[in-house]
Design an enzyme around this catalytic site. Sequence first.
Site, PDB file in Angstrom:
ATOM      1  N   ARG A  59      -7.326  -7.817 -51.645  1.00 32.30           N
ATOM      2  CA  ARG A  59      -8.252  -7.901 -50.498  1.00 32.30           C
ATOM      3  C   ARG A  59      -9.440  -8.804 -50.844  1.00 32.30           C
ATOM      4  O   ARG A  59     -10.076  -9.396 -49.986  1.00 32.30           O
ATOM      5  CB  ARG A  59      -8.706  -6.502 -50.049  1.00 32.30           C
ATOM      6  CG  ARG A  59      -9.663  -6.522 -48.862  1.00 32.30           C
ATOM      7  CD  ARG A  59      -9.642  -5.241 -48.038  1.00 32.30           C
ATOM      8  NE  ARG A  59      -9.649  -4.027 -48.839  1.00 32.30           N
ATOM      9  CZ  ARG A  59     -10.708  -3.549 -49.491  1.00 32.30           C
ATOM     10  NH1 ARG A  59     -11.868  -4.172 -49.432  1.00 32.30           N
ATOM     11  NH2 ARG A  59     -10.626  -2.433 -50.198  1.00 32.30           N
ATOM     12  N   TYR A 123     -11.560 -21.511 -26.524  1.00 30.87           N
ATOM     13  CA  TYR A 123     -10.309 -20.773 -26.674  1.00 30.87           C
ATOM     14  C   TYR A 123     -10.560 -19.347 -26.155  1.00 30.87           C
ATOM     15  O   TYR A 123     -11.612 -18.758 -26.443  1.00 30.87           O
ATOM     16  CB  TYR A 123      -9.935 -20.760 -28.157  1.00 30.87           C
ATOM     17  CG  TYR A 123      -8.764 -19.882 -28.470  1.00 30.87           C
ATOM     18  CD1 TYR A 123      -7.481 -20.233 -28.060  1.00 30.87           C
ATOM     19  CD2 TYR A 123      -8.923 -18.684 -29.167  1.00 30.87           C
ATOM     20  CE1 TYR A 123      -6.404 -19.426 -28.336  1.00 30.87           C
ATOM     21  CE2 TYR A 123      -7.845 -17.871 -29.449  1.00 30.87           C
ATOM     22  CZ  TYR A 123      -6.585 -18.240 -29.027  1.00 30.87           C
ATOM     23  OH  TYR A 123      -5.516 -17.434 -29.298  1.00 30.87           O
ATOM     24  N   ASP A 197     -15.342 -25.174 -34.425  1.00 31.71           N
ATOM     25  CA  ASP A 197     -13.909 -24.867 -34.402  1.00 31.71           C
ATOM     26  C   ASP A 197     -13.177 -26.203 -34.400  1.00 31.71           C
ATOM     27  O   ASP A 197     -13.169 -26.929 -33.405  1.00 31.71           O
ATOM     28  CB  ASP A 197     -13.585 -24.031 -33.150  1.00 31.71           C
ATOM     29  CG  ASP A 197     -12.117 -23.596 -33.093  1.00 31.71           C
ATOM     30  OD1 ASP A 197     -11.273 -24.283 -33.694  1.00 31.71           O
ATOM     31  OD2 ASP A 197     -11.836 -22.587 -32.418  1.00 31.71           O
ATOM     32  N   LYS A 222      -2.137 -23.335 -36.442  1.00 33.95           N
ATOM     33  CA  LYS A 222      -1.757 -24.450 -35.577  1.00 33.95           C
ATOM     34  C   LYS A 222      -1.317 -25.662 -36.417  1.00 33.95           C
ATOM     35  O   LYS A 222      -0.376 -25.553 -37.167  1.00 33.95           O
ATOM     36  CB  LYS A 222      -2.915 -24.745 -34.623  1.00 33.95           C
ATOM     37  CG  LYS A 222      -3.528 -23.481 -33.966  1.00 33.95           C
ATOM     38  CD  LYS A 222      -2.585 -22.752 -33.037  1.00 33.95           C
ATOM     39  CE  LYS A 222      -3.074 -21.368 -32.626  1.00 33.95           C
ATOM     40  NZ  LYS A 222      -4.376 -21.296 -31.991  1.00 33.95           N
TER      41      LYS A 222
HETATM   42  C1  LIG Z   1      -5.373 -20.215 -31.765  1.00 29.40           C
HETATM   43  C2  LIG Z   1      -6.800 -20.527 -31.758  1.00 29.40           C
HETATM   44  C3  LIG Z   1      -7.757 -19.615 -32.252  1.00 29.40           C
HETATM   45  C4  LIG Z   1      -7.372 -18.232 -32.755  1.00 29.40           C
HETATM   46  O1  LIG Z   1      -6.590 -18.292 -33.887  1.00 29.40           O
HETATM   47  P1  LIG Z   1      -5.424 -17.237 -34.294  1.00 29.40           P
HETATM   48  O2  LIG Z   1      -4.841 -17.845 -35.502  1.00 29.40           O
HETATM   49  O3  LIG Z   1      -4.485 -17.135 -33.129  1.00 29.40           O
HETATM   50  O4  LIG Z   1      -6.095 -15.927 -34.543  1.00 29.40           O
HETATM   51  C5  LIG Z   1      -9.081 -20.007 -32.244  1.00 29.40           C
HETATM   52  N1  LIG Z   1      -9.467 -21.219 -31.768  1.00 29.40           N
HETATM   53  C6  LIG Z   1      -8.579 -22.117 -31.277  1.00 29.40           C
HETATM   54  C7  LIG Z   1      -9.058 -23.428 -30.773  1.00 29.40           C
HETATM   55  C8  LIG Z   1      -7.224 -21.790 -31.246  1.00 29.40           C
HETATM   56  O5  LIG Z   1      -6.346 -22.686 -30.741  1.00 29.40           O
END
Ligand SMILES: *Cc1c(COP(=O)(O)O)cnc(C)c1O
Length: 410
Positions: A59, A123, A197, A222
């Site tokens: 952890r 998002y 982000d 992603k």
């Molecule tokens: C998918 C996504 C998230 C969240 O991420 P997870 O891996 O699904 O928890 C946050 N910001 C953006 C721009 C995303 O595309």
Amino acid sequence: MKNKKFKGISTLTLHTANKENNNSSHTTPIYATSTFTFETAEEGMERFAGTDKTKLYTRWGNPTFAAAEQTLEALEAHGLTNEKGEPLQLKALLHSSGQAAMTTLFFSNLSAGDTLISHYSLYGGSQELMQKVLVEAGVKIILIDIHNEQVLIDTIKANPSTKLIHLETPANPTLQCVDIQAICTIAKAHGIKVSVDNTVATPYLQQPFALGADFVFHSATKFLNGHGSALHGVMLGKDLEFMNKKAWKWHALMGGNSNAFDAYLLIQGMKTLEIRMERHCSNTAKVANFLAAHPAIAHVNYTGLTTHPQHAIAKKQMKQHAPLISFELKGGIEAGKKFINAVEVCTRAVSLGTVDTLVSHPASMTHMSIPKEERIKYGITDGLIRMSVGIENIEDLEADLAQALAKAAL
Ligand SMILES: *Cc1c(COP(=O)(O)O)cnc(C)c1O
């Protein structure tokens, strides 16, 4: 290997992750273990007192996570220097998902009575985390039109408790962009931190630390993973003291750690980031132009089109235009449904950044929990279709889109 300076991104993603291991494994071993042994009580005491937190308890850290984190740090810091002109040092904390990393990012920076400023069209999960969880924890959330610098300055002045400005650029799914450098300059003048982000652009196309950001966030699920094989999130920071103490502590206490198998998948995925992104980007430009010229299409959101409202900002801060588009059919939501049902090469699924092309309908899927009036105000209309363009052969992709659009017009 890990401190080597590489010219190219592929060399970096292939050779940064630590592969040191007793059995000469070529790939990074998957350390599927909850805890780590020590030979003597003294060795245990030394390890607990030391700075290396990767061989104590999973952890808190794990060698497979550390190998992924080293690559993520190297990617976001590639070619950058600090105020003293030395290579920029970053600390990455790998989490079980983007949402887990964002939770650590927000809770390590904000507490009851503080204000978080962010902007329209985020998002869905980020907006919900702010407006549901953070609000209940006593944090004030203000979403503004951040393209207007005066609105941002007035909001900061009216809210002296502002601690963090969170940006998402390009935003998923509207592809709206914000000027990272301009906002960081305003934030710095008011002693406010900025997090970005960077999921949609990836560090290959955009490096927010070069533009003044304090933190970078990725849903590594992603493009960084690239194959849709696992969830991961990462929070990176340049204040190493903050990252190694408070952010690390918060992440360990809230339990958002990754697991060794997923970290391994991320390391493997990142090895091909550069070549995947090159193909994703060139395919996306072709698909966007194809759709923009098609008589059944009302409009296409893609930062590479000169019709995009922040085309100039996108061009200024990204190396190439990000491989994500959204579009609206002239026939509205009904035509949109027919189109999604008719595609044969594209995959019907939410998420983005996988090697295959994904099509989804944000209003009924990823942004279903955002109230309709708000959603439409942000540009997420009922008929909007999001497309994450994959690395397929472009002729196969265009043929699929042409036949699906023909069916959607019936
Ligand atoms: C998918 C996504 C998230 C969240 O991420 P997870 O891996 O699904 O928890 C946050 N910001 C953006 C721009 C995303 O595309």
